[in-house]
Design a protein around this motif. Structure first.
Motif, PDB file in Angstrom:
ATOM      1  N   VAL A 215       0.890  12.104   9.137  1.00  0.00           N
ATOM      2  CA  VAL A 215       2.258  11.968   9.628  1.00  0.00           C
ATOM      3  C   VAL A 215       2.343  12.421  11.086  1.00  0.00           C
ATOM      4  N   ALA A 216       1.742  13.563  11.371  1.00  0.00           N
ATOM      5  CA  ALA A 216       1.802  14.115  12.726  1.00  0.00           C
ATOM      6  C   ALA A 216       1.119  13.210  13.743  1.00  0.00           C
ATOM      7  N   ALA A 217       0.151  12.412  13.295  1.00  0.00           N
ATOM      8  CA  ALA A 217      -0.608  11.549  14.204  1.00  0.00           C
ATOM      9  C   ALA A 217       0.067  10.212  14.482  1.00  0.00           C
ATOM     10  N   ARG A 218       1.204   9.953  13.859  1.00  0.00           N
ATOM     11  CA  ARG A 218       1.887   8.682  14.098  1.00  0.00           C
ATOM     12  C   ARG A 218       2.332   8.592  15.563  1.00  0.00           C
ATOM     13  N   PRO A 219       2.282   7.405  16.132  1.00  0.00           N
ATOM     14  CA  PRO A 219       2.634   7.236  17.546  1.00  0.00           C
ATOM     15  C   PRO A 219       4.031   7.754  17.865  1.00  0.00           C
ATOM     16  N   GLY A 220       4.126   8.638  18.814  1.00  0.00           N
ATOM     17  CA  GLY A 220       5.404   9.167  19.262  1.00  0.00           C
ATOM     18  C   GLY A 220       5.928  10.352  18.475  1.00  0.00           C
ATOM     19  N   TRP A 221       5.295  10.648  17.341  1.00  0.00           N
ATOM     20  CA  TRP A 221       5.822  11.710  16.494  1.00  0.00           C
ATOM     21  C   TRP A 221       5.506  13.101  17.031  1.00  0.00           C
ATOM     22  N   ASP A 222       4.669  13.190  18.030  1.00  0.00           N
ATOM     23  CA  ASP A 222       4.400  14.507  18.607  1.00  0.00           C
ATOM     24  C   ASP A 222       5.645  15.083  19.283  1.00  0.00           C
ATOM     25  N   ALA A 223       6.641  14.225  19.527  1.00  0.00           N
ATOM     26  CA  ALA A 223       7.891  14.680  20.140  1.00  0.00           C
ATOM     27  C   ALA A 223       8.888  15.206  19.096  1.00  0.00           C
ATOM     28  N   VAL A 224       8.586  15.001  17.819  1.00  0.00           N
ATOM     29  CA  VAL A 224       9.500  15.446  16.758  1.00  0.00           C
ATOM     30  C   VAL A 224       9.413  16.965  16.615  1.00  0.00           C
ATOM     31  N   PRO A 225      10.553  17.665  16.598  1.00  0.00           N
ATOM     32  CA  PRO A 225      10.520  19.129  16.466  1.00  0.00           C
ATOM     33  C   PRO A 225       9.699  19.616  15.277  1.00  0.00           C
ATOM     34  N   ALA A 226       9.799  18.940  14.132  1.00  0.00           N
ATOM     35  CA  ALA A 226       9.051  19.359  12.943  1.00  0.00           C
ATOM     36  C   ALA A 226       7.551  19.293  13.177  1.00  0.00           C
ATOM     37  N   VAL A 227       7.107  18.266  13.884  1.00  0.00           N
ATOM     38  CA  VAL A 227       5.682  18.119  14.180  1.00  0.00           C
ATOM     39  C   VAL A 227       5.259  19.151  15.218  1.00  0.00           C
ATOM     40  N   ARG A 228       6.066  19.306  16.235  1.00  0.00           N
ATOM     41  CA  ARG A 228       5.765  20.279  17.289  1.00  0.00           C
ATOM     42  C   ARG A 228       5.621  21.697  16.727  1.00  0.00           C
ATOM     43  N   ASP A 229       6.479  22.026  15.743  1.00  0.00           N
ATOM     44  CA  ASP A 229       6.501  23.386  15.194  1.00  0.00           C
ATOM     45  C   ASP A 229       5.683  23.548  13.913  1.00  0.00           C
ATOM     46  N   GLY A 230       5.015  22.480  13.490  1.00  0.00           N
ATOM     47  CA  GLY A 230       4.207  22.568  12.276  1.00  0.00           C
ATOM     48  C   GLY A 230       5.007  22.678  10.993  1.00  0.00           C
ATOM     49  N   GLU A 231       6.226  22.114  11.003  1.00  0.00           N
ATOM     50  CA  GLU A 231       7.097  22.193   9.827  1.00  0.00           C
ATOM     51  C   GLU A 231       6.994  20.922   8.989  1.00  0.00           C
ATOM     52  N   LEU A 232       5.792  20.649   8.493  1.00  0.00           N
ATOM     53  CA  LEU A 232       5.564  19.531   7.581  1.00  0.00           C
ATOM     54  C   LEU A 232       5.110  20.111   6.246  1.00  0.00           C
ATOM     55  N   HIS A 233       5.834  19.798   5.179  1.00  0.00           N
ATOM     56  CA  HIS A 233       5.588  20.439   3.894  1.00  0.00           C
ATOM     57  C   HIS A 233       5.593  19.409   2.767  1.00  0.00           C
ATOM     58  N   GLU A 234       4.722  19.637   1.804  1.00  0.00           N
ATOM     59  CA  GLU A 234       4.716  18.791   0.609  1.00  0.00           C
ATOM     60  C   GLU A 234       5.580  19.399  -0.477  1.00  0.00           C
ATOM     61  N   ILE A 235       6.388  18.556  -1.113  1.00  0.00           N
ATOM     62  CA  ILE A 235       7.094  18.912  -2.346  1.00  0.00           C
ATOM     63  C   ILE A 235       6.433  18.082  -3.447  1.00  0.00           C
ATOM     64  N   LYS A 236       5.843  18.716  -4.421  1.00  0.00           N
ATOM     65  CA  LYS A 236       5.110  17.988  -5.461  1.00  0.00           C
ATOM     66  C   LYS A 236       6.018  16.995  -6.192  1.00  0.00           C
ATOM     67  N   SER A 237       5.509  15.794  -6.383  1.00  0.00           N
ATOM     68  CA  SER A 237       6.297  14.718  -6.983  1.00  0.00           C
ATOM     69  C   SER A 237       6.969  15.081  -8.308  1.00  0.00           C
ATOM     70  N   PRO A 238       6.272  15.751  -9.244  1.00  0.00           N
ATOM     71  CA  PRO A 238       6.898  16.017 -10.536  1.00  0.00           C
ATOM     72  C   PRO A 238       8.151  16.891 -10.472  1.00  0.00           C
TER      73      PRO A 238
END
Length: 267
Positions: A215-238
């Protein structure tokens, strides 16, 4: 006295299994979905006879069910085959938090467990209120982007958006969350996510592991605050993608923990 309620229920999705076990009515279940993980003992005790978009109709009929319970238009073909074979079928179609709570009450009534279902529904409502009250005390509310699938990009469904709101966040795509079908929540590309600049990205890729680095490597996403601050989290599907109790308890708690931690760091 003969029990007048369904005695042999096939659960085509996980949420009826979870509810019936929570109500102590699991003896009525004779078959479950292969995607069932809650509660864990269900997979040990009950035969798995369905996926989400397909089912072993012959195996289901061998179980001689007096009721099959499924969810949404996606299971319409399964329902049709079972109805043609003479099986009574209930397909629920709830897409909201209130709908999940109402589903608990309806399912409980269908198996003669009205009082237990009412107590369980009230417990869920109290939990929602408790988390909402805690979220109201946070110093700020983040913009949250929830991704249900990556290729194509699919945003979160209504109950997820509502849980984000309850947990203290603001869903980035509230207008799409109202759309019941996944195909109506597809983004043509990630540009609009970048434009809406989420503070937190939550991923639950429906059956496969969320890959924050992709997700972080998508073009242009380095400008997203969540990506910049490392706020990417998984919520388990179940615990989030099933419209059942798991979302109201574990799913909501998981989202709130992430948001509260963000708010604390930002405070």
């Amino acid at each position: 006295m003969v029990d007048p309620y369904p005695q042999r229920i096939v659960c085509l999705t996980e949420e009826p299994t979870e509810v019936l076990y929570a109500l102590g009515e699991q003896q009525r279940i004779v078959g479950i979905s292969g995607f069932t993980v809650r509660p864990p003992q269900a997979r040990k005790e009950k035969p798995r006879v369905a996926a989400f978009t397909s089912a072993k109709i012959g195996e289901i009929l061998k179980l001689e069910p007096d009721l099959a319970i499924g969810f949404s238009d996606i299971q319409a073909d399964i329902a049709r085959e079972l109805i043609k074979a003479g099986v009574e079928v209930w397909i629920s179609n709830h897409r909201s938090v209130d709908g999940i709570v109402a589903y608990i009450r309806r399912l409980g009534a269908m198996v003669g467990a009205h009082e237990k279902a009412e107590a369980y529904a009230q417990r869920a409502e109290q939990h929602l209120a408790t988390v909402r009250a805690a979220a109201a005390q946070l110093p700020r509310r983040p913009k949250v982007y929830f991704e249900e699938w990556d290729e194509p990009i699919i945003t979160g469904i209504r109950w997820v958006a509502e849980l984000i709101q309850m947990a203290g966040g603001e869903d980035c795509f509230p207008e799409l969350a109202r759309e019941p079908l996944a195909k109506q929540r597809i983004l043509p590309n990630g540009d609009e996510v970048v434009r809406r600049a989420p503070d937190i990205i939550l991923g639950s890729w429906c059956g496969k592991r969320f890959r924050p680095e992709k997700v972080a490597a998508r073009p242009g996403w380095d400008a997203v605050p969540a990506v910049r601050d490392g706020e990417l989290h998984e919520i388990k599907s179940p615990i989030i993608l099933q419209p059942g109790p798991a979302a109201l308890f574990d799913g909501l708690d998981a989202i709130h923990r992430i948001i509260a931690a963000w708010a604390g760091c930002q405070g």
